[in-house]
Structures are given as structure tokens and as C-alpha cells.
Design an enzyme around this catalytic site. Structure first.
Site, short mmCIF file in Angstrom:
data_model
loop_
_atom_site.label_atom_id
_atom_site.label_comp_id
_atom_site.label_asym_id
_atom_site.label_seq_id
_atom_site.Cartn_x
_atom_site.Cartn_y
_atom_site.Cartn_z
N LYS A 121 -6.21 13.05 -4.69
CA LYS A 121 -6.21 14.19 -3.56
C LYS A 121 -5.17 15.16 -3.84
O LYS A 121 -5.47 16.57 -3.86
CB LYS A 121 -5.99 13.47 -2.27
N ASP A 139 -8.63 15.20 2.44
CA ASP A 139 -7.47 14.57 3.44
C ASP A 139 -8.00 13.96 4.79
O ASP A 139 -9.44 14.25 5.07
CB ASP A 139 -6.06 15.53 3.85
#
Length: 223
Positions: A121, A139
């Protein structure tokens, strides 16, 4: 509504209403953004932006982090979530940038994920924000909003599954902005516990609203 139509509506709306979409983290170069994103894990951007001015002032380069030690760095970030681990991550990150990347932030997801504290991420955020690469960081906001809107199926149970669906259907030139569109919509409108559907401008293509419209429109608005 077909999936293709839903994606077209999503891109058309945000392209027109949020043509400039950027991270709310404050930074001046790739190194600062990398540090800020590592610190932002399970913490708010607002808190990180309160911490980083002093941190960036006294540790402006990877070399400064590499030359530091735990007791020196910890006080700068003690107010963020998981400060012990993040202090260790930043120290290791600084050393690896110096030893393996000539003090420069690498430009690929594969290389970035070698750094301490940097997962997929975070690597997607860096490559997307700094170099506009068509990478989608998933997220909690992106995960929640993309599923509620119906951009990805409810069977997409992991961030990687959501990422793959979004990348498959969003044109490359929009991916780096779409990441922020989803985050900002989730942060300010499509809240986790009670989405502000009464204030939302994209209910016309939202699957969550379609399924819950009768209930949502019957609920009294909060004052």
C-alpha cells in the site's frame, strides 16, 4: 446499472468536480513523502502533519536518519500510533536508502517494498503520488468506498483483490487521481459508521444507496 456504466459515472463525476486530487500529507520531496506515509499507517494525516515539520527540519535526508539512533528519533514521533515500531522502521529505512539506493527513493513498487515499514500500500502511494504511476493503494477508505459504490464486488475480501478490480476497470490516466477520489470521499462523506448519504452527490450510481435507499431516506437527518 452495469459495472461499465458505474465506472464511467464515477470517473465523469470526479473528473468534473474534483479535477485536482492530492494527498493531504504535507511534503516537499519523495523522501519526505515516504517518511510521512510510513508514519501515517493507522494514524490520521492531521496528526502526521503536526509531527513532520520538526522531523523534516532535523532529519532532512536519508543520511540524517541513518546516522541517528532510537533515543534521538523517538521523541519526534512519540505522539503517532505505534511509535516504537515506526522509529525502528525509519532508522532502518534511512540506512537501506543509503546502503542500497544511493540515498534516493526507489521508483518501483518492488524496490520500495524492500524498505523497512513499506508494504504494498505504501509503495503504491509513493509511486502514484510522486511519479503518477497507475498504481492503486487500497487503504480502509478505498476498500470501503469502492465496495459500497459497487465498483468492486462484495466477494473482493482483501485489499489486493480490490486493487486488482480497480486497476482492471479504471483507465491508466485516471488511476493516480482515483486513489485520492476514493480516499477523500471516504474521509469526509462515505464515513465508516454512518455514511452521509443525505449530503452525497453520487448516490445516483452508488450500489449501497440503491440497496438501502428506502431506509436511508426515512432516517431523520442529524442536526
Amino acid at each position: 446499472m452495469l459495472k461499465k456504466e458505474r465506472y464511467e459515472a464515477f470517473i465523469n463525476y470526479f473528473s468534473e468536480n474534483m479535477p485536482v486530487a492530492e494527498t493531504e500529507l504535507q511534503y516537499e520531496d519523495p523522501f519526505q513523502l515516504l517518511v510521512a506515509v510510513v508514519l501515517s499507517a493507522q494514524c490520521t494525516d492531521k496528526r502526521i502533519n503536526m509531527v513532520t515539520p520538526a522531523l523534516f527540519r532535523d532529519f532532512p535526508t536519508p543520511a540524517h536518519l541513518a546516522a541517528s539512533h532510537f533515543d534521538e528519533l523517538f521523541p519526534y514521533i512519540k505522539s503517532v500510533s505505534y511509535p516504537n515500531n515506526k522509529t525502528k522502521h525509519l532508522l532502518g529505512l534511512g540506512k537501506m536508502l543509503i546502503e542500497e539506493f544511493e540515498g534516493k527513493v526507489p521508483e518501483t513498487v518492488e524496490e520500495l517494498t524492500k524498505l523497512p515499514g513499506v508494504g504494498r500500500k505504501t509503495a503504491n502511494v509513493i509511486t502514484s503520488v510522486v511519479w503518477n504511476q497507475p498504481n492503486m493503494a487500497v487503504d480502509t477508505h478505498v476498500f470501503r468506498v469502492s465496495r459500497r459504490l459497487g465498483l468492486v464486488p462484495q466477494t473482493a475480501k482483501t485489499p489486493l483483490e480490490v486493487e486488482k478490480h480497480l486497476i482492471r476497470h479504471i483507465p491508466k490516466e485516471h488511476v493516480h487521481k482515483a486513489h485520492h477520489w476514493l480516499i477523500l470521499h471516504g474521509r469526509y462523506t462515505c464515513l465508516a459508521r454512518r455514511p452521509k448519504c443525505e449530503e452525497c452527490s453520487i448516490t445516483h450510481f452508488c450500489r449501497y444507496f440503491e440497496k438501502n435507499q428506502e431506509k436511508l431516506t426515512a432516517e431523520p437527518k442529524k442536526k
